[in-house]
Design an enzyme around this catalytic site. Structure first.
Site, PDB file in Angstrom:
ATOM      1  N   ASP A   1       0.810  -1.227   0.000  1.00 30.04           N
ATOM      2  CA  ASP A   1       0.000   0.000   0.000  1.00 30.04           C
ATOM      3  C   ASP A   1       0.839   1.272   0.000  1.00 30.04           C
ATOM      4  O   ASP A   1       0.427   2.304   0.535  1.00 30.04           O
ATOM      5  CB  ASP A   1      -0.969   0.010   1.212  1.00 30.04           C
ATOM      6  CG  ASP A   1      -1.870  -1.201   1.213  1.00 30.04           C
ATOM      7  OD1 ASP A   1      -2.246  -1.652   0.119  1.00 30.04           O
ATOM      8  OD2 ASP A   1      -2.181  -1.698   2.307  1.00 30.04           O
TER       9      ASP A   1
ATOM     10  N   GLY B   1       1.510   3.027  -2.559  1.00 28.78           N
ATOM     11  CA  GLY B   1       1.100   3.935  -3.633  1.00 28.78           C
ATOM     12  C   GLY B   1       1.587   3.452  -4.989  1.00 28.78           C
ATOM     13  O   GLY B   1       1.749   4.245  -5.929  1.00 28.78           O
ATOM     14  N   LYS B   2       1.776   2.131  -5.110  1.00 28.79           N
ATOM     15  CA  LYS B   2       2.291   1.562  -6.367  1.00 28.79           C
ATOM     16  C   LYS B   2       1.366   1.879  -7.535  1.00 28.79           C
ATOM     17  O   LYS B   2       1.815   2.223  -8.622  1.00 28.79           O
ATOM     18  CB  LYS B   2       2.448   0.035  -6.229  1.00 28.79           C
ATOM     19  CG  LYS B   2       3.477  -0.369  -5.178  1.00 28.79           C
ATOM     20  CD  LYS B   2       3.497  -1.868  -4.955  1.00 28.79           C
ATOM     21  CE  LYS B   2       2.255  -2.413  -4.317  1.00 28.79           C
ATOM     22  NZ  LYS B   2       2.066  -2.030  -2.911  1.00 28.79           N
TER      23      LYS B   2
ATOM     24  N   GLY C   1      -4.598  -4.181  -3.834  1.00 25.15           N
ATOM     25  CA  GLY C   1      -5.583  -3.143  -4.125  1.00 25.15           C
ATOM     26  C   GLY C   1      -4.795  -1.904  -4.502  1.00 25.15           C
ATOM     27  O   GLY C   1      -4.154  -1.304  -3.650  1.00 25.15           O
ATOM     28  N   HIS C   2      -4.771  -1.581  -5.781  1.00 27.99           N
ATOM     29  CA  HIS C   2      -3.950  -0.469  -6.270  1.00 27.99           C
ATOM     30  C   HIS C   2      -4.881   0.661  -6.716  1.00 27.99           C
ATOM     31  O   HIS C   2      -5.708   0.479  -7.609  1.00 27.99           O
ATOM     32  CB  HIS C   2      -3.057  -0.934  -7.422  1.00 27.99           C
ATOM     33  CG  HIS C   2      -2.038  -1.953  -6.981  1.00 27.99           C
ATOM     34  ND1 HIS C   2      -1.102  -2.485  -7.829  1.00 27.99           N
ATOM     35  CD2 HIS C   2      -1.797  -2.506  -5.772  1.00 27.99           C
ATOM     36  CE1 HIS C   2      -0.337  -3.335  -7.149  1.00 27.99           C
ATOM     37  NE2 HIS C   2      -0.746  -3.373  -5.907  1.00 27.99           N
ATOM     38  N   THR C   3      -4.714   1.813  -6.083  1.00 24.36           N
ATOM     39  CA  THR C   3      -5.656   2.916  -6.292  1.00 24.36           C
ATOM     40  C   THR C   3      -5.112   3.953  -7.261  1.00 24.36           C
ATOM     41  O   THR C   3      -3.974   4.404  -7.123  1.00 24.36           O
ATOM     42  CB  THR C   3      -5.934   3.614  -4.935  1.00 24.36           C
ATOM     43  OG1 THR C   3      -6.191   2.605  -3.955  1.00 24.36           O
ATOM     44  CG2 THR C   3      -7.108   4.568  -5.027  1.00 24.36           C
TER      45      THR C   3
ATOM     46  N   PRO D   1      -8.756  -1.019   8.943  1.00 24.63           N
ATOM     47  CA  PRO D   1      -7.876   0.103   9.280  1.00 24.63           C
ATOM     48  C   PRO D   1      -6.423  -0.362   9.199  1.00 24.63           C
ATOM     49  O   PRO D   1      -6.100  -1.463   9.646  1.00 24.63           O
ATOM     50  CB  PRO D   1      -8.243   0.452  10.724  1.00 24.63           C
ATOM     51  CG  PRO D   1      -9.311  -0.476  11.141  1.00 24.63           C
ATOM     52  CD  PRO D   1      -9.612  -1.444  10.043  1.00 24.63           C
TER      53      PRO D   1
ATOM     54  N   LEU E   1       3.838  12.302   1.266  1.00 24.69           N
ATOM     55  CA  LEU E   1       4.583  13.285   2.061  1.00 24.69           C
ATOM     56  C   LEU E   1       3.622  14.314   2.657  1.00 24.69           C
ATOM     57  O   LEU E   1       3.837  14.817   3.762  1.00 24.69           O
ATOM     58  CB  LEU E   1       5.633  13.976   1.171  1.00 24.69           C
ATOM     59  CG  LEU E   1       6.605  14.894   1.905  1.00 24.69           C
ATOM     60  CD1 LEU E   1       7.505  14.112   2.860  1.00 24.69           C
ATOM     61  CD2 LEU E   1       7.480  15.684   0.923  1.00 24.69           C
TER      62      LEU E   1
ATOM     63  N   SER F   1       5.402  12.082  -4.097  1.00 26.31           N
ATOM     64  CA  SER F   1       3.962  12.215  -4.276  1.00 26.31           C
ATOM     65  C   SER F   1       3.401  13.033  -3.115  1.00 26.31           C
ATOM     66  O   SER F   1       3.707  12.767  -1.957  1.00 26.31           O
ATOM     67  CB  SER F   1       3.340  10.824  -4.328  1.00 26.31           C
ATOM     68  OG  SER F   1       1.937  10.919  -4.406  1.00 26.31           O
TER      69      SER F   1
ATOM     70  N   GLY G   1      -0.079  13.934  -3.003  1.00 29.71           N
ATOM     71  CA  GLY G   1      -1.537  13.807  -2.992  1.00 29.71           C
ATOM     72  C   GLY G   1      -1.915  12.589  -3.805  1.00 29.71           C
ATOM     73  O   GLY G   1      -1.085  12.039  -4.543  1.00 29.71           O
TER      74      GLY G   1
HETATM   75  P1  GDP Z   1      -0.803   0.397  -3.504  1.00 31.76           P
HETATM   76  O1  GDP Z   1      -1.420  -0.872  -3.045  1.00 31.76           O
HETATM   77  O2  GDP Z   1       0.661   0.451  -3.256  1.00 31.76           O
HETATM   78  O3  GDP Z   1      -1.153   0.745  -4.926  1.00 31.76           O
HETATM   79  O4  GDP Z   1      -1.447   1.543  -2.588  1.00 31.76           O
HETATM   80  P2  GDP Z   1      -3.014   1.686  -2.196  1.00 31.76           P
HETATM   81  O5  GDP Z   1      -3.749   2.164  -3.366  1.00 31.76           O
HETATM   82  O6  GDP Z   1      -3.496   0.451  -1.523  1.00 31.76           O
HETATM   83  O7  GDP Z   1      -2.921   2.770  -1.049  1.00 31.76           O
HETATM   84  C1  GDP Z   1      -2.401   4.035  -1.267  1.00 31.76           C
HETATM   85  C2  GDP Z   1      -3.495   5.050  -0.918  1.00 31.76           C
HETATM   86  O8  GDP Z   1      -2.938   6.330  -0.808  1.00 31.76           O
HETATM   87  C3  GDP Z   1      -4.555   5.188  -1.991  1.00 31.76           C
HETATM   88  O9  GDP Z   1      -5.768   5.526  -1.400  1.00 31.76           O
HETATM   89  C4  GDP Z   1      -4.027   6.329  -2.863  1.00 31.76           C
HETATM   90  O10 GDP Z   1      -5.067   7.003  -3.548  1.00 31.76           O
HETATM   91  C5  GDP Z   1      -3.422   7.218  -1.811  1.00 31.76           C
HETATM   92  N1  GDP Z   1      -2.242   7.985  -2.227  1.00 31.76           N
HETATM   93  C6  GDP Z   1      -1.239   7.643  -3.072  1.00 31.76           C
HETATM   94  N2  GDP Z   1      -0.276   8.591  -3.080  1.00 31.76           N
HETATM   95  C7  GDP Z   1      -0.674   9.536  -2.212  1.00 31.76           C
HETATM   96  C8  GDP Z   1      -0.097  10.758  -1.760  1.00 31.76           C
HETATM   97  O11 GDP Z   1       0.990  11.152  -2.140  1.00 31.76           O
HETATM   98  N3  GDP Z   1      -0.805  11.475  -0.839  1.00 31.76           N
HETATM   99  C9  GDP Z   1      -2.016  11.066  -0.364  1.00 31.76           C
HETATM  100  N4  GDP Z   1      -2.612  11.831   0.528  1.00 31.76           N
HETATM  101  N5  GDP Z   1      -2.592   9.929  -0.773  1.00 31.76           N
HETATM  102  C10 GDP Z   1      -1.934   9.165  -1.673  1.00 31.76           C
HETATM  103  P1  IMO Z   2      -0.929  -4.137  -2.249  1.00 37.14           P
HETATM  104  O1  IMO Z   2      -0.469  -4.665  -3.588  1.00 37.14           O
HETATM  105  C1  IMO Z   2      -0.969  -4.659   2.084  1.00 37.14           C
HETATM  106  C2  IMO Z   2      -1.100  -8.769   3.579  1.00 37.14           C
HETATM  107  C3  IMO Z   2      -2.358  -9.202   4.284  1.00 37.14           C
HETATM  108  C4  IMO Z   2      -1.802 -10.209   5.267  1.00 37.14           C
HETATM  109  C5  IMO Z   2      -0.689 -10.880   4.457  1.00 37.14           C
HETATM  110  C6  IMO Z   2      -1.097 -12.192   3.833  1.00 37.14           C
HETATM  111  O2  IMO Z   2      -2.227  -3.411  -2.316  1.00 37.14           O
HETATM  112  O3  IMO Z   2       0.155  -3.364  -1.585  1.00 37.14           O
HETATM  113  P2  IMO Z   2      -2.611 -12.803   1.728  1.00 37.14           P
HETATM  114  O4  IMO Z   2      -4.070 -12.558   1.478  1.00 37.14           O
HETATM  115  O5  IMO Z   2      -1.709 -12.247   0.702  1.00 37.14           O
HETATM  116  O6  IMO Z   2      -2.329 -14.257   2.005  1.00 37.14           O
HETATM  117  O7  IMO Z   2      -2.323 -12.043   3.124  1.00 37.14           O
HETATM  118  O8  IMO Z   2      -0.334  -9.958   3.439  1.00 37.14           O
HETATM  119  N1  IMO Z   2      -1.310  -8.220   2.221  1.00 37.14           N
HETATM  120  C7  IMO Z   2      -1.228  -6.924   1.919  1.00 37.14           C
HETATM  121  N2  IMO Z   2      -1.015  -5.848   2.711  1.00 37.14           N
HETATM  122  N3  IMO Z   2      -1.078  -4.506   0.744  1.00 37.14           N
HETATM  123  C8  IMO Z   2      -1.263  -5.561  -0.058  1.00 37.14           C
HETATM  124  O9  IMO Z   2      -1.244  -5.464  -1.407  1.00 37.14           O
HETATM  125  C9  IMO Z   2      -1.381  -6.845   0.522  1.00 37.14           C
HETATM  126  N4  IMO Z   2      -1.584  -8.081   0.034  1.00 37.14           N
HETATM  127  C10 IMO Z   2      -1.524  -8.910   1.079  1.00 37.14           C
HETATM  128  O10 IMO Z   2      -2.978  -8.123   4.936  1.00 37.14           O
HETATM  129  O11 IMO Z   2      -1.195  -9.544   6.344  1.00 37.14           O
HETATM  130 MG    MG Z   3      -2.943  -1.572  -1.806  1.00 41.61          MG
END
Ligand code: GDP
Ligand code: IMO
Ligand code: MG
Length: 434
Positions: A13, A15-16, A40-42, A308, A336, A418, A420
């Site tokens: 998570d 911000g990939k 979950g990539h947003t 959370p 940041l 980044s 935002g």
């Molecule tokens: P990923 O799994 O690495 O793609 O990251 P996620 O999408 O799970 O979580 C990153 C969250 O932070 C998402 O809700 C993005 O929209 C948000 N996000 C990404 N970059 C930034 C940033 O620079 N600032 C803020 N405030 N939010 C960000």
């Molecule tokens: P992205 O790509 C954050 C965590 C789960 C759990 C552990 C094992 O969005 O960064 P799994 O279902 O893979 O067997 O769960 O890994 N986990 C993640 N945590 N971001 C993810 O993906 C995750 N994918 C799995 O919460 O602790």
């Molecule tokens: Mg994610």
């Protein structure tokens, strides 16, 4: 030609999705090579003047760029129903994905309904000792791959083959489910469900390994999109609190079928602080008002499960480890803006163990990791809203100092900051495809 890899440097998570979407502008092909819909990539992108949020679980984060090719390579574990749901959701928003835009490896492993049921049954049985998996069947599906009984995507297009595999696999799965007190599955029902999904997937299915190789060697720009993060790697992470795939740079080679020598750059993504979802030690975790501030300001709730996220200070010692094993050539620092308003910000630069020894990297032995005390460097914070900043030098002095200190400790240049969630809320210091 340039092949870059984007790897989560923490526990996921980071911000990939945002960074991959951004760099896709300069790439031709975006490849997911491991993991599944545990990710979950947003992406937050403005379309026709409206800000749209898209959360992708399986489809590579380049998909909003219409003239690029997205690839789901053989290292991915694929839940066909989830993928088709994602395609339908995109189509509803006017993003119909054509077969030329999305290639699915015929030899990616399929997540079957019994994988999800087993994942959930095992977690439930663990009680307090649960891993905190996403319940998406990721672990059980990778287990079958390693145990040489995987169902491949191509089997969904071949009834005799799928029937034979289900006949061989299902009795054992049903016994396992019965052991956990969970209901089993009926062969004909699973077969019919999977064949129906296969019909819809068929136009996207092909052999992707040779395709990726040919494109790299034709001089095309390729972006490999990591899922999860370094500390969740099944071999190199905080085992057993990890996912079941190789989330680190080495995972690209086996997950996409390309040679290490074909990779030009490895970009590590880190938040300006740190989060973790699920169980396991987290030395810099904050169970106080600062942690709560980060969760609120950063909207730290899981993109896949809504849980959370645990929040804490940036762990530079863990990033040192991530840099060592991934060989980062550049860093992308996200969120940041979330630190704005904190009077002091902390950097964990190492740890003390119970005997008073000093460590500059975290041990991956979780029993030991759980007993460490972080050693912090304290920096002055900044109060300005920085989400409108587009040039490094316009950042507040203390924010610049924070970033420069990170670069110095890790010895890796920052290529992107980044500030935002939106695509535009970014400071690009170096275009990795230049
Ligand atoms: P990923 O799994 O690495 O793609 O990251 P996620 O999408 O799970 O979580 C990153 C969250 O932070 C998402 O809700 C993005 O929209 C948000 N996000 C990404 N970059 C930034 C940033 O620079 N600032 C803020 N405030 N939010 C960000
Ligand atoms: P992205 O790509 C954050 C965590 C789960 C759990 C552990 C094992 O969005 O960064 P799994 O279902 O893979 O067997 O769960 O890994 N986990 C993640 N945590 N971001 C993810 O993906 C995750 N994918 C799995 O919460 O602790
Ligand atoms: Mg994610």
């Amino acid at each position: 030609m340039t092949a870059n890899v984007i790897i989560g440097a923490q526990w996921g998570d980071e911000g990939k999705g945002k960074v991959v979407d951004l760099f896709t502008e300069f790439a031709d092909i975006v490849v997911r090579f491991q993991g599944g819909n545990n990710a979950g990539h947003t992406l937050v992108v403005e379309e026709n003047g409206v800000t749209q949020k898209t959360v992708l679980h399986l489809i590579p984060s380049g998909i909003l760029h219409r003239n690029k090719v997205c690839v789901i390579a053989s290292g991915v574990v694929l839940d066909p129903g989830v993928l088709l749901g994602e395609l339908d959701a995109l189509a509803q928003r006017g993003h119909t994905v054509e077969p030329r835009q999305l290639l699915i490896a015929s030899d990616a492993s399929v997540i079957l309904p019994y994988h999800c049921a087993l994942d959930i049954a095992r977690e439930t049985s663990k009680g307090e000792r649960k891993i905190g998996t996403t319940g998406r069947g990721i672990g059980p599906c990778y287990e079958d791959r390693v145990a040489r009984r995987a169902v491949f995507v191509r089997d969904l297009l071949d009834e005799p083959s799928l029937r034979e595999k289900l006949e061989s696999n299902l009795p054992e799965k049903n016994q396992l489910l019965a052991h956990y007190g969970a209901p089993g599955f009926e062969l004909e029902a699973v077969l019919a469900q999977m064949l129906a999904l296969g019909v819809r997937l068929a136009p996207f299915v092909r052999e992707t390994g040779r395709f990726i190789y040919d494109e790299v060697h034709r001089g095309r720009n390729v972006l490999f999109e990591g899922a999860q993060g370094t500390l969740l790697d099944v071999s190199l992470g905080t085992y057993p609190f990890v996912t079941s795939s190789h989330t680190t740079a080495g995972g690209v080679c086996v997950g996409a079928g390309i040679a290490p020598s074909a990779i030009n750059g490895v970009i590590g993504i880190t938040k300006a602080y740190c989060t973790r979802v699920g169980s396991g030690p987290f030395p810099t975790e904050l169970n106080d008002e600062v942690g709560e501030f980060m969760r609120k300001a950063g909207h730290e709730f899981g993109s896949t499960t809504g849980r959370p996220r645990r929040c804490g200070w940036i762990d530079v010692a863990a990033l040192r480890y991530a840099t060592r094993i991934n060989g980062f050539t550049g860093l992308a620092v996200t969120k940041l803006d979330v630190l704005s308003g904190l009077e002091r910000v902390k950097f964990c630069v190492g740890y003390h163990d119970a005997q008073g020894n000093q460590l500059d990297e975290p041990p991956m032995d979780v029993a030991r990791l759980a007993t460490l005390t972080p050693i912090y460097e304290e920096l002055s914070g900044w109060s300005e809203d920085i989400s409108g900043v587009r040039v490094f030098d316009d950042l507040p002095r203390n924010a610049r100092h924070f970033l420069r200190r990170l670069e110095t400790i890790l010895g890796v240049p920052i290529v992107l900051v980044s500030v935002g969630a939106k695509r535009a809320e970014t400071i690009v210091l170096e275009n990795i495809y230049r």
